[in-house]
Motif scaffolding. Structure first.
Motif, mmCIF file in Angstrom:
data_model
loop_
_atom_site.group_PDB
_atom_site.id
_atom_site.type_symbol
_atom_site.label_atom_id
_atom_site.label_comp_id
_atom_site.label_asym_id
_atom_site.label_seq_id
_atom_site.Cartn_x
_atom_site.Cartn_y
_atom_site.Cartn_z
ATOM 1 N N PRO A 23 0.746 -1.139 -0.074
ATOM 2 C CA PRO A 23 0.002 -0.062 0.025
ATOM 3 C C PRO A 23 0.812 1.165 0.162
ATOM 4 N N SER A 26 0.171 6.944 3.606
ATOM 5 C CA SER A 26 -0.889 7.802 3.718
ATOM 6 C C SER A 26 -0.654 9.158 3.621
ATOM 7 N N THR A 28 -2.848 11.559 4.721
ATOM 8 C CA THR A 28 -3.869 12.049 5.581
ATOM 9 C C THR A 28 -3.289 12.558 6.692
ATOM 10 N N ARG A 103 -0.475 3.734 6.371
ATOM 11 C CA ARG A 103 -0.618 3.195 5.151
ATOM 12 C C ARG A 103 -2.092 3.323 4.639
ATOM 13 N N GLN A 104 -2.049 3.349 3.417
ATOM 14 C CA GLN A 104 -3.421 3.281 2.625
ATOM 15 C C GLN A 104 -3.507 1.774 2.257
ATOM 16 N N LYS A 106 -6.838 -1.261 0.722
ATOM 17 C CA LYS A 106 -8.126 -1.613 0.615
ATOM 18 C C LYS A 106 -7.955 -2.905 1.369
ATOM 19 N N LEU A 148 -10.995 -1.572 7.566
ATOM 20 C CA LEU A 148 -10.574 -0.222 7.955
ATOM 21 C C LEU A 148 -11.121 0.097 9.283
ATOM 22 N N GLY A 151 -9.787 4.434 9.681
ATOM 23 C CA GLY A 151 -8.990 4.750 8.509
ATOM 24 C C GLY A 151 -7.832 4.028 8.356
ATOM 25 N N PRO A 153 -5.704 0.442 7.974
ATOM 26 C CA PRO A 153 -6.124 -0.934 7.491
ATOM 27 C C PRO A 153 -5.652 -1.937 8.790
#
Length: 180
Positions: A23, A26, A28, A103-104, A106, A148, A151, A153
């Motif tokens: 991933p 992030s 954010t 980390r982002q 899915k 999530l 926000g 994972p």
């Protein structure tokens, strides 16, 4: 069996997102303090899945839950915590919760990554972002799913004896996911 089980749970949790695509970091902002408190609470697998719930699900009375070793992995950002369930000193399974802060990813991609990395892994229905079940060479069964949480994972997996079926493991992972 305790040491191999802990090692397996830790390995599964820490490597689940390291295989396949990684991933992206992030971008954010940091979560507010209340989210940090919730995130810290979600790192306690013994609170997410109490021993009495495991006892009931696997029909083994009087299980004891004890925190497993802390396993953080700087390479993939995983912060893993586990809870070991025992009956009369014998391992009955373990729950691992790994947060990938910063980390982002899915959740469905995390599950797909595990399925791709584990020979013979099969999809398990009934999980919003998917779940995968496999029996490994150490003769242990694992069911893993992801979601999530604030926000972040989070990978949740329960590992027990190879004779445990997806139908036995699914309620345990679902309860832990619901509590996180």
């Amino acid at each position: 069996m305790r040491t191999p089980l802990v090692a397996l749970v830790t390995f599964a949790a820490l490597t689940a997102c390291s295989s396949g695509d990684k991933p992206a970091p992030s971008t954010t902002q940091k979560p507010p303090a209340s989210s940090k408190a919730a995130a810290a609470a979600s790192l306690d697998p013994c609170a997410l899945l109490p021993a009495d719930a495991v006892s009931k699900a696997i029909s083994v009375p009087d299980l004891k839950a004890t925190p497993g070793p802390v396993q953080d992995n700087a390479a993939n950002g995983g912060k893993a915590r586990s809870c070991e369930y025992q009956h009369d000193g014998k391992a009955a399974g373990a729950l691992a919760v790994t947060r990938y802060e910063g980390r982002q990813a899915k959740p469905a991609d995390m599950v797909a990554s595990i399925k791709k990395a584990k020979a013979g892994a099969q999809d398990v229905p009934g999980f919003p972002d998917g779940a995968v079940y496999y029996v490994d060479e150490q003769k242990t069964a694992t069911l893993a799913s992801a979601e999530l949480v604030s926000g972040v994972p989070v990978l949740v997996n329960y590992t027990g004896p190879a004779k445990m079926t997806p139908e036995q493991l699914a309620p345990l992972v679902k309860q832990a996911l619901a509590a996180s």
